[in-house]
Design a protein around this motif. Structure first.
Motif, short mmCIF file in Angstrom:
data_model
loop_
_atom_site.label_atom_id
_atom_site.label_comp_id
_atom_site.label_asym_id
_atom_site.label_seq_id
_atom_site.Cartn_x
_atom_site.Cartn_y
_atom_site.Cartn_z
N MET A 121 25.76 -37.05 76.22
CA MET A 121 26.19 -35.24 76.26
C MET A 121 25.06 -34.65 77.77
SD MET A 121 26.65 -35.26 72.26
CE MET A 121 25.40 -37.04 71.97
N VAL A 122 25.00 -34.24 77.56
CA VAL A 122 24.12 -33.44 79.07
C VAL A 122 23.86 -31.44 79.19
CG1 VAL A 122 25.92 -33.21 80.61
CG2 VAL A 122 23.51 -33.14 81.77
N ARG A 123 23.14 -31.52 78.89
CA ARG A 123 22.70 -30.10 79.38
C ARG A 123 21.79 -29.63 80.88
NH1 ARG A 123 18.48 -29.11 74.57
NH2 ARG A 123 17.66 -31.29 75.32
N ASN A 124 22.44 -28.80 80.92
CA ASN A 124 21.29 -28.23 82.38
C ASN A 124 21.83 -28.56 83.27
OD1 ASN A 124 19.97 -26.28 81.27
ND2 ASN A 124 18.36 -28.36 81.04
N GLY A 125 23.63 -29.19 82.85
CA GLY A 125 24.28 -30.14 84.60
C GLY A 125 25.51 -30.17 83.97
N GLU A 126 26.50 -31.08 84.78
CA GLU A 126 27.84 -31.59 84.39
C GLU A 126 27.84 -32.65 84.54
OE1 GLU A 126 30.44 -29.30 87.26
OE2 GLU A 126 30.49 -27.98 85.74
N PHE A 127 28.94 -33.50 84.00
CA PHE A 127 28.99 -34.84 84.77
C PHE A 127 30.29 -34.43 85.20
CE2 PHE A 127 27.56 -35.89 79.97
CZ PHE A 127 27.09 -36.47 80.57
N VAL A 128 30.52 -36.00 86.16
CA VAL A 128 31.68 -36.20 87.35
C VAL A 128 32.24 -36.71 86.98
CG1 VAL A 128 31.70 -36.70 89.45
CG2 VAL A 128 29.65 -35.57 89.00
N SER A 129 33.77 -36.12 87.20
CA SER A 129 34.46 -38.00 86.51
C SER A 129 34.75 -38.88 87.27
CB SER A 129 36.94 -36.75 86.84
OG SER A 129 37.36 -38.08 86.65
N LEU A 130 35.07 -40.31 87.43
CA LEU A 130 34.96 -41.25 87.77
C LEU A 130 36.08 -42.03 88.51
CD1 LEU A 130 31.83 -43.66 85.90
CD2 LEU A 130 31.94 -41.92 88.43
N LEU A 131 37.04 -41.26 87.57
CA LEU A 131 38.30 -41.42 88.00
C LEU A 131 39.04 -40.44 89.51
CD1 LEU A 131 39.93 -41.23 83.85
CD2 LEU A 131 39.63 -43.69 86.09
N ASP A 132 38.82 -38.42 89.32
CA ASP A 132 38.78 -38.12 90.16
C ASP A 132 37.88 -37.40 90.82
OD1 ASP A 132 40.70 -36.69 91.39
OD2 ASP A 132 41.30 -35.23 90.12
N PRO A 133 36.75 -38.36 91.17
CA PRO A 133 35.41 -37.12 91.74
C PRO A 133 35.63 -36.75 93.23
CG PRO A 133 36.21 -39.50 92.78
CD PRO A 133 36.59 -39.48 91.83
N PRO A 134 34.83 -35.48 92.59
CA PRO A 134 35.08 -34.52 94.56
C PRO A 134 34.92 -35.65 95.12
CG PRO A 134 33.50 -33.39 92.53
CD PRO A 134 33.73 -34.82 92.33
N ASP A 135 35.39 -34.88 96.59
CA ASP A 135 35.45 -35.67 97.89
C ASP A 135 34.04 -36.07 98.18
OD1 ASP A 135 38.03 -35.64 98.30
OD2 ASP A 135 37.80 -33.76 99.78
N ASP A 136 33.15 -34.73 98.03
CA ASP A 136 31.57 -35.14 98.32
C ASP A 136 30.89 -36.26 97.19
OD1 ASP A 136 31.84 -33.30 99.61
OD2 ASP A 136 30.56 -31.73 98.93
N TYR A 137 31.60 -37.03 96.28
CA TYR A 137 31.01 -37.56 95.72
C TYR A 137 31.79 -38.92 95.13
CZ TYR A 137 28.21 -33.11 94.59
OH TYR A 137 27.35 -32.48 93.88
N ARG A 138 32.53 -39.40 95.58
CA ARG A 138 33.40 -39.83 96.45
C ARG A 138 32.64 -41.13 96.15
NH1 ARG A 138 38.53 -40.36 95.34
NH2 ARG A 138 38.41 -37.63 95.80
#
Length: 347
Positions: free
Chosen positions: A148-165
């Motif tokens: 669980m995160v506060r002051n942030g958000e997790f990135v999907s590993l199944l469908d990440p944004p292009d910048d984070y792929r």
């Protein structure tokens, strides 16, 4: 974060396969527990479980919860007690329960601007004992990690944004895989499970409770339990507390609750060009059943636009000149028909 939704998913996968139909100890498939997500004592593999995921934020605060089942023998039968360890920050956390000694190491690494990699390693530090059965009783079983995160958000590993792929492709997960959980599009919670899941998994809201088999076959399993003989039900009650509660829940279901398990459809807010109350002409595709032949070209009224569990959209209609269309409005069979969006045209 919708904690109820998260807990429902976690509990479902935590006890997946704990006991299988016909839910009796004498059944061959239940002679030994169907175990997964096992972290064995030192000297056996795997003795470690690793979760790596990405979190976006300037200074995200990640808390971790590890849940697993610990097996013990009672009357020559493997029972399980649920264990839970909460970790509020990065660092090394040691814990022990009876014969089990383990540790959780949580670290965070800066990857790029506002992007961090979180790593959770669960290690079983229990010395190995001779014999497979004793090893299993000193193992972490059905091990799951909730982040669980506060002051942030997790990135999907199944469908990440292009910048984070590329960064997502560099995450290494051993014996487990993290997915987003909660209510879409929330990104403040991840479940890392040894069972393959997709982002935002969910348990059908019509399901009255856990059957230890999350495969969308609640109706079949429920009806089969109801057909067990009195002797079989008695053995099910004596197999354990969870089995007894399962039987009591199934036997207490009302006809209305049983009906909900049969072919449930879901209303969607916006249909594909049509909405409830619209008049449409039916244009069934070739190769359908006899109703398609009879209803082709007829004018109908859209009763609802619905979606099944596979997210397929269906148009429920009532034939305009049907003398029994009032029954269709009551959703009675024989007076309410379903078509796909490309099989209706607005009048």
């Amino acid at each position: 974060m919708n904690l109820d939704a998260v807990d429902k998913i976690v509990n479902s996968v935590l006890y997946e396969g704990y006991m299988l139909y016909p839910y009796r100890r004498s059944s061959l498939k239940n002679q030994h527990r169907w175990n997964f997500g096992i972290v064995y004592p030192e000297g056996l593999e795997p003795s470690q479980m690793t979760t790596e995921c990405l979190v976006h934020g300037d200074d995200p605060l990640v808390s971790t919860q590890v849940r697993f089942l610990q097996l013990y023998e009672q009357d020559s039968w493997e029972q399980a007690v649920e264990r839970c360890i909460n970790c509020e920050d990065i660092g090394v956390y040691t814990f022990g329960f009876d014969d089990i000694q383990s540790e959780i190491e949580i670290s965070r690494k800066h990857i790029q601007n506002c992007l961090h990699k979180v790593c959770v390693q669960i290690r079983n530090r229990t010395p190995r004992h001779a014999g497979h059965e004793s090893d299993l009783l000193r193992s972490l079983v059905s091990t799951h990690t909730i982040l669980m995160v506060r002051n942030g958000e997790f990135v999907s590993l199944l469908d990440p944004p292009d910048d984070y792929r590329e960064a997502a492709g560099g995450c290494r997960n051993a014996q487990t895989w993290p997915v987003l959980v909660g209510k879409e599009p929330e990104r403040d919670c991840m479940l890392s499970s040894p069972i393959i899941l997709y982002d935002y998994p969910r348990v059908a809201e019509e399901s009255p409770g856990d059957l230890f088999d999350s495969t969308e076959i609640d109706e079949i399993l429920t009806l089969r339990i109801l057909t067990l003989t009195d002797a079989e039900k008695d053995e099910m009650r004596r197999s354990g507390g969870r089995e007894r509660r399962l039987l009591e829940r199934v036997e207490s279901l009302t006809p209305q609750q049983l009906l909900k398990l049969h072919g449930t459809m879901r209303n969607v807010r916006s249909g594909p060009g049509v909405k409830p109350g619209d008049r449409v002409r039916l244009r069934p595709k070739p190769g359908g059943d006899v109703f398609d032949v009879v209803l082709a070209g007829r004018v109908a009224i859209v009763e609802s636009v619905e979606q099944d569990f596979d997210n397929r959209t269906h148009i429920a209609v009532i034939i305009e000149d049907d003398p029994g269309k009032d029954l269709g409005l009551l959703r009675q069979p024989g007076h309410r028909f379903f078509f796909s969006a490309d099989e209706v045209e607005q009048v």
